[in-house]
Design an enzyme around this catalytic site. Sequence first.
Site, mmCIF file in Angstrom:
data_model
loop_
_atom_site.group_PDB
_atom_site.id
_atom_site.type_symbol
_atom_site.label_atom_id
_atom_site.label_comp_id
_atom_site.label_asym_id
_atom_site.label_seq_id
_atom_site.Cartn_x
_atom_site.Cartn_y
_atom_site.Cartn_z
ATOM 1 N N ASP A 23 -28.180 12.975 18.314
ATOM 2 C CA ASP A 23 -29.564 13.273 18.693
ATOM 3 C C ASP A 23 -29.911 14.735 18.425
ATOM 4 O OD1 ASP A 23 -32.076 12.686 19.663
ATOM 5 O OD2 ASP A 23 -31.526 12.917 21.768
ATOM 6 N N GLY A 26 -34.702 16.231 14.873
ATOM 7 C CA GLY A 26 -36.093 16.692 14.806
ATOM 8 C C GLY A 26 -36.239 18.081 15.405
ATOM 9 N N TRP A 28 -33.862 20.297 15.758
ATOM 10 C CA TRP A 28 -33.142 21.250 14.894
ATOM 11 C C TRP A 28 -34.096 21.749 13.810
ATOM 12 C CZ3 TRP A 28 -32.187 21.753 9.746
ATOM 13 C CH2 TRP A 28 -31.161 22.627 9.357
ATOM 14 N N HIS A 40 -33.068 15.298 9.589
ATOM 15 C CA HIS A 40 -32.323 14.051 9.355
ATOM 16 C C HIS A 40 -31.362 14.208 8.178
ATOM 17 C CE1 HIS A 40 -34.591 12.107 12.413
ATOM 18 N NE2 HIS A 40 -35.727 12.062 11.749
ATOM 19 N N LEU A 134 -9.653 4.501 9.695
ATOM 20 C CA LEU A 134 -10.714 4.626 10.702
ATOM 21 C C LEU A 134 -11.697 3.445 10.609
ATOM 22 C CD1 LEU A 134 -12.279 6.637 12.734
ATOM 23 C CD2 LEU A 134 -13.628 7.225 10.720
ATOM 24 N N ARG A 197 -28.861 10.892 28.694
ATOM 25 C CA ARG A 197 -29.158 9.476 28.934
ATOM 26 C C ARG A 197 -28.527 8.666 27.819
ATOM 27 N NH1 ARG A 197 -34.307 11.867 28.022
ATOM 28 N NH2 ARG A 197 -34.880 11.756 25.820
ATOM 29 N N SER A 199 -30.118 5.882 26.417
ATOM 30 C CA SER A 199 -31.133 5.372 25.482
ATOM 31 C C SER A 199 -30.750 4.007 24.891
ATOM 32 C CB SER A 199 -31.403 6.381 24.348
ATOM 33 O OG SER A 199 -31.865 7.610 24.876
HETATM 34 C C1 IPE Z 1 -31.294 7.684 20.493
HETATM 35 O O1 IPE Z 1 -32.037 8.830 20.296
HETATM 36 C C2 IPE Z 1 -31.197 6.897 19.219
HETATM 37 C C3 IPE Z 1 -30.398 7.510 18.157
HETATM 38 C C4 IPE Z 1 -29.715 8.618 18.240
HETATM 39 C C5 IPE Z 1 -30.345 6.765 16.918
HETATM 40 P P1 IPE Z 1 -33.609 8.883 20.589
HETATM 41 O O2 IPE Z 1 -34.053 10.235 20.201
HETATM 42 O O3 IPE Z 1 -34.279 7.736 19.948
HETATM 43 O O4 IPE Z 1 -33.651 8.683 22.166
HETATM 44 P P2 IPE Z 1 -34.751 9.094 23.235
HETATM 45 O O5 IPE Z 1 -36.068 8.545 22.747
HETATM 46 O O6 IPE Z 1 -34.782 10.580 23.295
HETATM 47 O O7 IPE Z 1 -34.287 8.494 24.519
HETATM 48 C C1 IPE Z 2 -31.726 11.675 16.117
HETATM 49 O O1 IPE Z 2 -32.578 12.759 16.088
HETATM 50 C C2 IPE Z 2 -31.924 10.745 14.938
HETATM 51 C C3 IPE Z 2 -32.575 9.467 15.272
HETATM 52 C C4 IPE Z 2 -32.958 9.116 16.454
HETATM 53 C C5 IPE Z 2 -32.806 8.541 14.190
HETATM 54 P P1 IPE Z 2 -34.076 12.663 16.579
HETATM 55 O O2 IPE Z 2 -34.923 12.231 15.430
HETATM 56 O O3 IPE Z 2 -34.185 11.813 17.790
HETATM 57 O O4 IPE Z 2 -34.378 14.181 16.922
HETATM 58 P P2 IPE Z 2 -35.159 14.722 18.197
HETATM 59 O O5 IPE Z 2 -34.514 14.108 19.405
HETATM 60 O O6 IPE Z 2 -36.584 14.319 18.047
HETATM 61 O O7 IPE Z 2 -34.942 16.207 18.145
HETATM 62 MG MG MG Z 3 -34.063 12.156 19.777
#
Ligand code: IPE
Ligand code: IPE
Ligand code: MG
Length: 249
Positions: A23, A26, A28, A40, A134, A197, A199
């Site tokens: 996670d 975005g 970053w 990403h 792995l 969390r 999620s």
């Molecule tokens: C969880 O992250 C899903 C993945 C890492 C693929 P999210 O960014 O979607 O989770 P929330 O919305 O913050 O709970």
């Molecule tokens: C995790 O990073 C990647 C996916 C959920 C696909 P995010 O895209 O959730 O990045 P943030 O949480 O918005 O920073």
């Molecule tokens: Mg996220």
Amino acid sequence: MPETEASRVAGYAPPRHVAIIMDGNGRWAAARGLPRGEGHRRGVEALRRTVRAAGDLGIKYLTIFSFSAENWSRPASEIGELMGLLRRFIRNDLAELHRSNVRVRIIGERQGLEPDIARLLIEAEDLTKGNDGLILIVAFNYGARQEITRAARRISERVLAGALAVDDITMETVVDCLDAPDVPDPDLIIRTSGEQRLSNFLLWQAAYSELVFVPSYWPDFDRAALEAAIDEYRQRERRFGGLIAKTGS
Ligand code: IPE
Ligand code: IPE
Ligand code: MG
């Protein structure tokens, strides 16, 4: 001496199964004034580093949360970028994973995926199914509540077909109907980005997992961060509801 759950957990072996909620891509990017897609893309590089490190550290199962069932609620442009990255990851990295003896498995809902993506997932599993290094489990279009609901449907079908009596439904029956029934529960679940969390990740399997929350964003994750999370895991006392503390491995 045969390996028992207690002896395995108390030993100095690495955790057998590590699962990661990758996670913060975005955020970053936003912190650097870059578009989310760049986060990403850098996240894929962190994934490559992490898979290599996990193999080197002797981890047997690595599960990564790559796209959740709820992530479809993001803007179409971001979903398009994420699907493009998945396509490219499989096309560019599959041969290398195969050479490294990695076995790829996928969990999550396959129905309704774009046909070329569904085909790539099958290709990744088929090409690597004989590998015994792995085991990389990719949670894609994955939600734990959806997975448990699918299991409930499968159990109901067995009951309706007369193959299973209601009184014979056990926890093992449920596990048997999950997406990867033979994979042991994660010992350690790591989530980057500071969010604390699950999620909708591995809700059934996480019953006794140790959770480690890392403040840094996923694109910054590397071998040192993985080792630090494993060190923290080793400090934990796993009791599984009993009184005897089993020192983390
Ligand atoms: C969880 O992250 C899903 C993945 C890492 C693929 P999210 O960014 O979607 O989770 P929330 O919305 O913050 O709970
Ligand atoms: C995790 O990073 C990647 C996916 C959920 C696909 P995010 O895209 O959730 O990045 P943030 O949480 O918005 O920073
Ligand atoms: Mg996220």
